[in-house]
Enzyme design. Sequence first.
Site, PDB file in Angstrom:
ATOM      1  N   GLU A   1       0.833  -1.216   0.000  1.00 26.69           N
ATOM      2  CA  GLU A   1       0.000   0.000   0.000  1.00 26.69           C
ATOM      3  C   GLU A   1       0.864   1.261   0.000  1.00 26.69           C
ATOM      4  O   GLU A   1       0.530   2.249  -0.653  1.00 26.69           O
ATOM      5  CB  GLU A   1      -0.927  -0.019   1.213  1.00 26.69           C
ATOM      6  CG  GLU A   1      -1.935  -1.159   1.140  1.00 26.69           C
ATOM      7  CD  GLU A   1      -2.717  -1.310   2.437  1.00 26.69           C
ATOM      8  OE1 GLU A   1      -2.180  -1.930   3.380  1.00 26.69           O
ATOM      9  OE2 GLU A   1      -3.835  -0.785   2.514  1.00 26.69           O
TER      10      GLU A   1
ATOM     11  N   GLU B   1      -4.235  -9.090   4.067  1.00 28.70           N
ATOM     12  CA  GLU B   1      -5.022  -8.749   5.258  1.00 28.70           C
ATOM     13  C   GLU B   1      -6.281  -9.590   5.420  1.00 28.70           C
ATOM     14  O   GLU B   1      -6.609 -10.025   6.529  1.00 28.70           O
ATOM     15  CB  GLU B   1      -5.408  -7.262   5.237  1.00 28.70           C
ATOM     16  CG  GLU B   1      -4.258  -6.309   5.533  1.00 28.70           C
ATOM     17  CD  GLU B   1      -3.478  -5.903   4.297  1.00 28.70           C
ATOM     18  OE1 GLU B   1      -3.607  -6.588   3.251  1.00 28.70           O
ATOM     19  OE2 GLU B   1      -2.732  -4.922   4.375  1.00 28.70           O
TER      20      GLU B   1
HETATM   21  N1  COA Z   1       5.454  -8.213  11.102  1.00 27.56           N
HETATM   22  C1  COA Z   1       6.391  -8.561  12.005  1.00 27.56           C
HETATM   23  N2  COA Z   1       7.439  -9.365  11.723  1.00 27.56           N
HETATM   24  C2  COA Z   1       7.540  -9.815  10.465  1.00 27.56           C
HETATM   25  C3  COA Z   1       6.600  -9.502   9.470  1.00 27.56           C
HETATM   26  C4  COA Z   1       5.519  -8.657   9.826  1.00 27.56           C
HETATM   27  N3  COA Z   1       4.582  -8.281   8.940  1.00 27.56           N
HETATM   28  N4  COA Z   1       6.983 -10.114   8.322  1.00 27.56           N
HETATM   29  C5  COA Z   1       8.111 -10.787   8.595  1.00 27.56           C
HETATM   30  N5  COA Z   1       8.452 -10.623   9.891  1.00 27.56           N
HETATM   31  C6  COA Z   1       9.609 -11.185  10.580  1.00 27.56           C
HETATM   32  C7  COA Z   1       9.476 -12.663  10.827  1.00 27.56           C
HETATM   33  O1  COA Z   1       8.716 -12.899  11.996  1.00 27.56           O
HETATM   34  C8  COA Z   1      10.911 -13.088  10.943  1.00 27.56           C
HETATM   35  O2  COA Z   1      11.374 -12.739  12.216  1.00 27.56           O
HETATM   36  P1  COA Z   1      12.320 -13.792  13.043  1.00 27.56           P
HETATM   37  O3  COA Z   1      13.578 -13.897  12.192  1.00 27.56           O
HETATM   38  O4  COA Z   1      12.532 -13.121  14.352  1.00 27.56           O
HETATM   39  O5  COA Z   1      11.554 -15.075  13.097  1.00 27.56           O
HETATM   40  C9  COA Z   1      11.623 -12.161   9.962  1.00 27.56           C
HETATM   41  O6  COA Z   1      10.743 -11.071   9.730  1.00 27.56           O
HETATM   42  C10 COA Z   1      11.929 -12.825   8.635  1.00 27.56           C
HETATM   43  O7  COA Z   1      10.694 -13.356   8.147  1.00 27.56           O
HETATM   44  P2  COA Z   1      10.547 -14.893   7.700  1.00 27.56           P
HETATM   45  O8  COA Z   1       9.104 -15.248   7.844  1.00 27.56           O
HETATM   46  O9  COA Z   1      11.542 -15.758   8.408  1.00 27.56           O
HETATM   47  O10 COA Z   1      10.962 -14.778   6.166  1.00 27.56           O
HETATM   48  P3  COA Z   1      10.457 -15.688   4.969  1.00 27.56           P
HETATM   49  O11 COA Z   1      11.267 -15.265   3.798  1.00 27.56           O
HETATM   50  O12 COA Z   1      10.436 -17.106   5.356  1.00 27.56           O
HETATM   51  O13 COA Z   1       8.933 -15.241   4.753  1.00 27.56           O
HETATM   52  C11 COA Z   1       7.130 -13.671   4.437  1.00 27.56           C
HETATM   53  C12 COA Z   1       8.659 -13.941   4.336  1.00 27.56           C
HETATM   54  C13 COA Z   1       6.932 -12.192   4.084  1.00 27.56           C
HETATM   55  C14 COA Z   1       6.350 -14.576   3.478  1.00 27.56           C
HETATM   56  C15 COA Z   1       6.658 -13.954   5.889  1.00 27.56           C
HETATM   57  O14 COA Z   1       7.553 -13.296   6.771  1.00 27.56           O
HETATM   58  C16 COA Z   1       5.280 -13.425   6.162  1.00 27.56           C
HETATM   59  O15 COA Z   1       4.309 -14.041   5.759  1.00 27.56           O
HETATM   60  N6  COA Z   1       5.182 -12.292   6.894  1.00 27.56           N
HETATM   61  C17 COA Z   1       3.914 -11.699   7.264  1.00 27.56           C
HETATM   62  C18 COA Z   1       3.373 -10.925   6.093  1.00 27.56           C
HETATM   63  C19 COA Z   1       2.036 -10.313   6.421  1.00 27.56           C
HETATM   64  O16 COA Z   1       1.080 -10.981   6.727  1.00 27.56           O
HETATM   65  N7  COA Z   1       2.009  -8.977   6.326  1.00 27.56           N
HETATM   66  C20 COA Z   1       0.787  -8.225   6.391  1.00 27.56           C
HETATM   67  C21 COA Z   1       0.335  -7.929   7.733  1.00 27.56           C
HETATM   68  S1  COA Z   1      -1.273  -7.115   7.596  1.00 27.56           S
END
Ligand code: COA
Length: 238
Positions: free
Chosen positions: A112, A132
């Site tokens: 966004e 979301e």
């Molecule tokens: N909020 C807080 N922390 C987040 C985050 C978010 N939106 N997205 C990623 N992180 C953190 C993870 O918890 C992880 O932290 P850690 O190393 O302490 O465990 C770190 O960032 C790396 O993320 P990771 O999930 O290990 O990387 P990945 O490459 O395997 O996956 C994503 C990447 C983006 C697919 C996955 O992190 C994800 O699904 N994140 C949430 C996305 C989301 O729902 N965002 C919208 C919120 S409305």
Amino acid sequence: MDTVLYERDEPGIVRLTLNRPDVLNAVNLQMRDELWSAFHAFRDDPDARVLIVRGAGRAFSAGADISEFGTAPSYVEARRARRERDLWGLLLHLPKPVIAAVHGYALGAGCELSLLCDLRVASEDAMFGLPEVALGYIPSAGGTQTLPRAIAPGVALHMILTGDPIDAQEAYRRKLVQRVVPRDGLAAAADGWARALAARPARALSYAKEAVVRGLDLPLREGLSLEARLAGMLLGGR
Ligand code: COA
């Protein structure tokens, strides 16, 4: 500021880097506060002409910080922050061009945020998505409004309802981004745009942006009179 880096080391160009690389630049309340300050600093600096927004580490931004979800004080705090500060409105209406240079994940508020910028260049590894709804929420950094204005409404609805991300090539085909480049060419591509824009007359840039951004909210007749007014102000030197 430590969740964002604000750099102005080239005349006219500000580079704003989302800087929580350990959590893929998730947007927490502190980052919102610091973005608020950074956007004001850019807006109010007469020598700052073009803004580039980018992400540190391996992503642009993975969206709102989910570790701040679901705790009552944080929820109330987030609502209050939103009411008092229209951060995303501030970004959308900055009177100067803003370029998003997107690599890796641009999810939720990250996607966004890029949509509130004027131009988007993506690297080949970029992924855009609005997860979301799958989390029981809806996009709330403008995505339900900006995405269907940027791309075909049906495609936007598909992205919003399913949460399925699209890659850079698809984003380019859908006209969500204006350019796709290899990862190592992203900074140069954004810089190229920024330098070209920084060399244009600032008031003309500003009025042209205002005419388009505000005009999109207006019926054609009113948009045309907005355009005439702005053109007249430029010609009249006011
Ligand atoms: N909020 C807080 N922390 C987040 C985050 C978010 N939106 N997205 C990623 N992180 C953190 C993870 O918890 C992880 O932290 P850690 O190393 O302490 O465990 C770190 O960032 C790396 O993320 P990771 O999930 O290990 O990387 P990945 O490459 O395997 O996956 C994503 C990447 C983006 C697919 C996955 O992190 C994800 O699904 N994140 C949430 C996305 C989301 O729902 N965002 C919208 C919120 S409305």
